[in-house]
Structure formats: structure tokens, C-alpha cells
Write a protein that holds these residues in place. Structure first.
Motif, PDB file in Angstrom:
ATOM      1  N   LEU A 222      47.820  38.436  34.289  1.00 36.26           N
ATOM      2  CA  LEU A 222      46.766  39.147  35.028  1.00 36.26           C
ATOM      3  C   LEU A 222      45.379  38.800  34.492  1.00 36.26           C
ATOM      4  N   ASP A 223      45.324  38.495  33.216  1.00 37.16           N
ATOM      5  CA  ASP A 223      44.056  38.144  32.591  1.00 37.16           C
ATOM      6  C   ASP A 223      43.603  36.731  32.986  1.00 37.16           C
ATOM      7  N   LYS A 224      44.583  35.817  33.086  1.00 37.10           N
ATOM      8  CA  LYS A 224      44.243  34.399  33.280  1.00 37.10           C
ATOM      9  C   LYS A 224      44.246  33.936  34.740  1.00 37.10           C
ATOM     10  N   ALA A 225      45.199  34.433  35.529  1.00 35.49           N
ATOM     11  CA  ALA A 225      45.426  33.870  36.864  1.00 35.49           C
ATOM     12  C   ALA A 225      44.229  33.986  37.824  1.00 35.49           C
ATOM     13  N   PRO A 226      43.532  35.135  37.901  1.00 41.02           N
ATOM     14  CA  PRO A 226      42.460  35.257  38.902  1.00 41.02           C
ATOM     15  C   PRO A 226      41.378  34.184  38.800  1.00 41.02           C
ATOM     16  N   ASN A 227      41.119  33.702  37.582  1.00 45.97           N
ATOM     17  CA  ASN A 227      40.107  32.646  37.417  1.00 45.97           C
ATOM     18  C   ASN A 227      40.518  31.347  38.094  1.00 45.97           C
ATOM     19  N   ALA A 228      41.821  31.187  38.326  1.00 47.33           N
ATOM     20  CA  ALA A 228      42.316  29.954  38.946  1.00 47.33           C
ATOM     21  C   ALA A 228      42.185  29.977  40.468  1.00 47.33           C
ATOM     22  N   LEU A 229      41.773  31.127  41.031  1.00 46.40           N
ATOM     23  CA  LEU A 229      41.568  31.205  42.481  1.00 46.40           C
ATOM     24  C   LEU A 229      40.221  30.592  42.862  1.00 46.40           C
ATOM     25  N   VAL A 230      40.173  29.973  44.035  1.00 47.31           N
ATOM     26  CA  VAL A 230      38.888  29.568  44.602  1.00 47.31           C
ATOM     27  C   VAL A 230      38.219  30.828  45.158  1.00 47.31           C
ATOM     28  N   PRO A 231      36.894  30.849  45.324  1.00 50.90           N
ATOM     29  CA  PRO A 231      36.260  32.012  45.960  1.00 50.90           C
ATOM     30  C   PRO A 231      36.908  32.270  47.327  1.00 50.90           C
ATOM     31  N   GLY A 232      37.256  33.514  47.577  1.00 46.82           N
ATOM     32  CA  GLY A 232      37.960  33.858  48.820  1.00 46.82           C
ATOM     33  C   GLY A 232      39.468  33.710  48.715  1.00 46.82           C
ATOM     34  N   GLY A 233      39.963  33.114  47.610  1.00 47.04           N
ATOM     35  CA  GLY A 233      41.402  32.980  47.403  1.00 47.04           C
ATOM     36  C   GLY A 233      42.029  34.324  47.061  1.00 47.04           C
ATOM     37  N   ARG A 234      43.331  34.428  47.304  1.00 45.71           N
ATOM     38  CA  ARG A 234      43.994  35.728  47.122  1.00 45.71           C
ATOM     39  C   ARG A 234      45.158  35.661  46.129  1.00 45.71           C
ATOM     40  N   ILE A 235      45.377  36.782  45.463  1.00 45.65           N
ATOM     41  CA  ILE A 235      46.524  36.915  44.567  1.00 45.65           C
ATOM     42  C   ILE A 235      47.394  38.062  45.076  1.00 45.65           C
ATOM     43  N   HIS A 250      45.989  48.418  37.765  1.00 46.72           N
ATOM     44  CA  HIS A 250      44.761  48.524  36.960  1.00 46.72           C
ATOM     45  C   HIS A 250      44.166  47.143  36.671  1.00 46.72           C
ATOM     46  N   GLY A 251      45.041  46.151  36.436  1.00 50.16           N
ATOM     47  CA  GLY A 251      44.560  44.802  36.140  1.00 50.16           C
ATOM     48  C   GLY A 251      43.740  44.215  37.282  1.00 50.16           C
ATOM     49  N   LEU A 252      44.216  44.404  38.514  1.00 52.88           N
ATOM     50  CA  LEU A 252      43.492  43.881  39.672  1.00 52.88           C
ATOM     51  C   LEU A 252      42.203  44.668  39.907  1.00 52.88           C
ATOM     52  N   ARG A 253      42.285  45.977  39.702  1.00 50.87           N
ATOM     53  CA  ARG A 253      41.138  46.842  40.007  1.00 50.87           C
ATOM     54  C   ARG A 253      40.012  46.664  38.990  1.00 50.87           C
ATOM     55  N   ASN A 254      40.384  46.365  37.733  1.00 53.02           N
ATOM     56  CA  ASN A 254      39.379  46.344  36.668  1.00 53.02           C
ATOM     57  C   ASN A 254      38.677  44.998  36.492  1.00 53.02           C
ATOM     58  N   LEU A 255      39.086  43.997  37.282  1.00 54.50           N
ATOM     59  CA  LEU A 255      38.436  42.685  37.164  1.00 54.50           C
ATOM     60  C   LEU A 255      37.282  42.578  38.158  1.00 54.50           C
ATOM     61  N   PRO A 256      36.043  42.449  37.663  1.00 60.03           N
ATOM     62  CA  PRO A 256      34.891  42.351  38.569  1.00 60.03           C
ATOM     63  C   PRO A 256      35.011  41.166  39.540  1.00 60.03           C
ATOM     64  N   LEU A 257      35.763  40.153  39.101  1.00 60.18           N
ATOM     65  CA  LEU A 257      35.977  38.940  39.893  1.00 60.18           C
ATOM     66  C   LEU A 257      36.717  39.223  41.206  1.00 60.18           C
ATOM     67  N   LEU A 258      37.494  40.320  41.224  1.00 61.72           N
ATOM     68  CA  LEU A 258      38.401  40.571  42.347  1.00 61.72           C
ATOM     69  C   LEU A 258      37.987  41.775  43.181  1.00 61.72           C
ATOM     70  N   LYS A 259      38.324  41.675  44.470  1.00 59.93           N
ATOM     71  CA  LYS A 259      38.190  42.813  45.376  1.00 59.93           C
ATOM     72  C   LYS A 259      39.603  43.177  45.830  1.00 59.93           C
ATOM     73  N   VAL A 260      40.040  44.389  45.522  1.00 58.85           N
ATOM     74  CA  VAL A 260      41.400  44.812  45.877  1.00 58.85           C
ATOM     75  C   VAL A 260      41.487  45.078  47.375  1.00 58.85           C
ATOM     76  N   LEU A 261      42.504  44.516  48.018  1.00 61.64           N
ATOM     77  CA  LEU A 261      42.671  44.659  49.468  1.00 61.64           C
ATOM     78  C   LEU A 261      43.710  45.721  49.828  1.00 61.64           C
ATOM     79  N   THR A 262      44.468  46.175  48.841  1.00 59.84           N
ATOM     80  CA  THR A 262      45.520  47.169  49.095  1.00 59.84           C
ATOM     81  C   THR A 262      45.183  48.449  48.327  1.00 59.84           C
ATOM     82  N   LYS A 263      44.666  49.451  49.033  1.00 62.61           N
ATOM     83  CA  LYS A 263      44.383  50.728  48.369  1.00 62.61           C
ATOM     84  C   LYS A 263      45.673  51.321  47.838  1.00 62.61           C
ATOM     85  N   LYS A 264      46.695  51.300  48.674  1.00 61.69           N
ATOM     86  CA  LYS A 264      48.040  51.699  48.262  1.00 61.69           C
ATOM     87  C   LYS A 264      48.913  50.464  48.346  1.00 61.69           C
TER      88      LYS A 264
END
Length: 292
Positions: A222-235, A250-264
Motif C-alpha cells: 500500500l505504501d509503494k504501489a500507488p506511486n507506480a500509477l500514472v496520473p488518473g490510473g486506478r488501484i 485507511h491506506g488508500l484514504r490517507n495517501l494525498p496522492l489518491l482519491k478514493v472512489l468507493t465510500k463503502k
């Protein structure tokens, strides 16, 4: 286990439709399946759009061999890598989408010699990557009672952890899955012993998590993978119990790099649960890398 037939390892991909929609697979995109297993999700990604490229990794060599057979027709578009997803060298801005399915494949449960299931007698192994040294037998027979009770409670959420640990220590050494399951069953009250789930279920989960260092690996991923996405890419990450789902949430929500698409989390519909009971406990969470 050599000479594995590919179909033995083919698993029905959980939440397949939802994963493909969530990843928004696009023509010419490059995707990472971080837990390829039998290749079920990978096939859906490759079929979802034209000229999709895929990097497929798994820590289990049997899984990788099976995926190569199952996906042979796409071999020119796939790179297979034997690695734990926590150890994989992520290159920044590489993937349009990343998928991780954290569940144990039904193959592992159905292959008695791997030691994941208490339904049939087998050595207490439980290593996903058989290059690792620690086995379930090492933990069960060598760790002290307090340590065992602690991991059963922490990773199995087992409320009878102390009495189970005491009985295991009394009966050691234990060599097979069935011996361990019987020791556990004999230590709990009858209503618990004959309840909806087998009393060994939570202990086996805890052992599997410890042997494969699953929660630490997930944290690293969770710490490393999001950086490997292109802008607009999804995990997209599928988990099967709260010990995995909480750090994912929490890992997805706490990374400023990411916007969470699933509230639930997205869960399986009734028709899928009817066809694949394993999907009942699956939870899918998706996030998108923000545009720079």
C-alpha cells in the motif's frame, strides 16, 4: 508439486465485473495484476480492451506456471514475474491500473499437501512462497504459549485463544493439519465445536498470516504501489476479512496522492454469491491517482 495441470489452479475471479469497471481498463493500457493466481482477473483485464499489456506477479511458483498456461494466447502481451507484491520493484508512473486480490485461492485450500486446509491430513506448511523458511509447524511446535495465544487473538480474532494455545502446547509436537484441528476442537466448548464455522478456522487464518507475513507485506504494498500509477490510473484491492480491509481502507484514504472512489466497499451481488460462495466475504475498494 511438479506437472501441475493449469485447470486445477484456475479460479473464478471474484467481483470480476466490478474490478473491470473499477479499473476503467482502456485500449493500450498497461496493468499490474499483483496476485495473478490462476489468471482469472488477468484474463478479464486482457479481454476488456484492445492491446492491453499486463505485468503479472505471484509469490507462488505453481500459480505463476498455471497462469502462463491459462493465458498462453496472450503471452506476447504479458510479463510474468515470481515475486511477493511487497518485494516487487515498483517504477513510478508505469501502470494505468493495479489489482491485488488478497484472498487465498481455492487451489491452495484444495491441495492438501500445501497445508492450508484442515479438511485433509497434510504437513503443517502454509507457505505461499516455498522459498521461505518459516512453516506453520515451526510456529505451532516452537513458539511459546503466550506467543501462540497472542497471534490467534490478533490475527485470527479468536476469543478462545488462550485455552487453544494451552491445549496445543500440551499436545505438542503436532505434525499434521488434522492433528492441529483436533487439538483445537478438543479445547473448546461443544456449542463452539459444532458451530457454523469449524473452530480451527480462525487459528488457521492466523497461522497463514504469520507464516506469509501477510499484513506487513500488505502495508509495504500500500505504501509503494500507488506511486507506480500514472496520473488518473486506478488501484483496486479485494480483501476477505477485516484485518486486511481495515489497512486497505485507511491506506488508500490517507495517501494525498489518491482519491478514493468507493465510500463503502463494493460487495458481491446475490447471483455471484450463488455461483461462487467464496465471494460472500469479498470487499473491493478502488482509488484513483490524482492528476498532477
Amino acid at each position: 508439486m511438479q506437472g501441475l495441470e493449469a485447470q486445477e489452479f484456475f479460479h473464478v475471479p471474484v467481483l470480476g465485473r466490478e474490478v473491470i469497471e473499477g479499473l476503467a481498463v482502456r485500449p493500450g493500457g498497461h496493468y499490474l495484476d499483483a496476485t495473478v493466481g490462476g489468471g482469472g482477473h488477468s484474463r478479464l483485464i486482457l479481454e476488456a480492451a484492445a492491446d492491453v499489456r499486463l505485468t503479472a506477479i505471484d509469490q507462488d511458483e505453481d500459480a505463476l506456471a498455471a497462469a502462463q498456461k491459462n493465458l498462453a494466447e496472450y503471452s506476447d502481451r504479458i510479463q510474468f514475474i515470481h515475486s511477493n507484491f511487497a518485494d516487487y520493484e515498483f517504477t513510478p508512473n508505469t501502470f494505468d491500473g493495479i489489482l491485488a486480490d488478497l484472498g487465498v485461492s481455492s487451489y491452495h485450500l484444495d491441495q492438501p499437501e500445501r497445508g492450508f486446509s484442515f479438511r485433509q491430513a497434510a504437513n503443517l506448511d502454509m507457505r505461499m512462497d516455498r522459498g521461505r523458511s518459516l512453516t506453520a509447524a515451526d510456529v505451532i511446535n516452537n513458539w511459546d504459549e503466550a506467543e501462540l495465544a497472542d497471534i490467534f487473538f490478533k490475527y485470527g480474532e479468536e476469543r478462545l485463544s488462550r485455552r487453544i494455545a494451552r491445549r496445543i502446547v500440551e499436545r505438542r509436537p503436532l505434525h499434521t493439519t488434522v492433528e492441529l484441528a483436533e487439538a483445537i476442537a478438543s479445547s473448546v466448548p461443544p456449542k463452539y465445536r459444532y458451530g457454523r464455522i469449524h473452530p480451527a478456522t480462525r487459528v488457521f487464518q492466523a497461522l497463514r498470516i504469520v507464516v506469509n507475513d501477510e499484513l506487513k507485506s500488505l502495508e509495504t504494498f500500500l505504501d509503494k504501489a500507488p506511486n507506480a500509477l500514472v496520473p488518473g490510473g486506478r488501484i483496486a484491492i479485494i480483501s476477505f476479512h477485516s484485518l486486511e480491509d481495515r489497512p486497505v481502507k485507511h491506506g488508500l484514504r490517507n495517501l494525498p496522492l489518491l482519491k478514493v472512489l468507493t465510500k463503502k466497499p463494493i460487495i458481491a451481488l446475490e447471483d455471484e454469491i450463488g455461483n461462487n460462495p467464496r465471494s460472500r466475504s469479498a470487499k473491493l475498494r478502488i482509488a484513483e491517482r490524482r492528476q498532477e
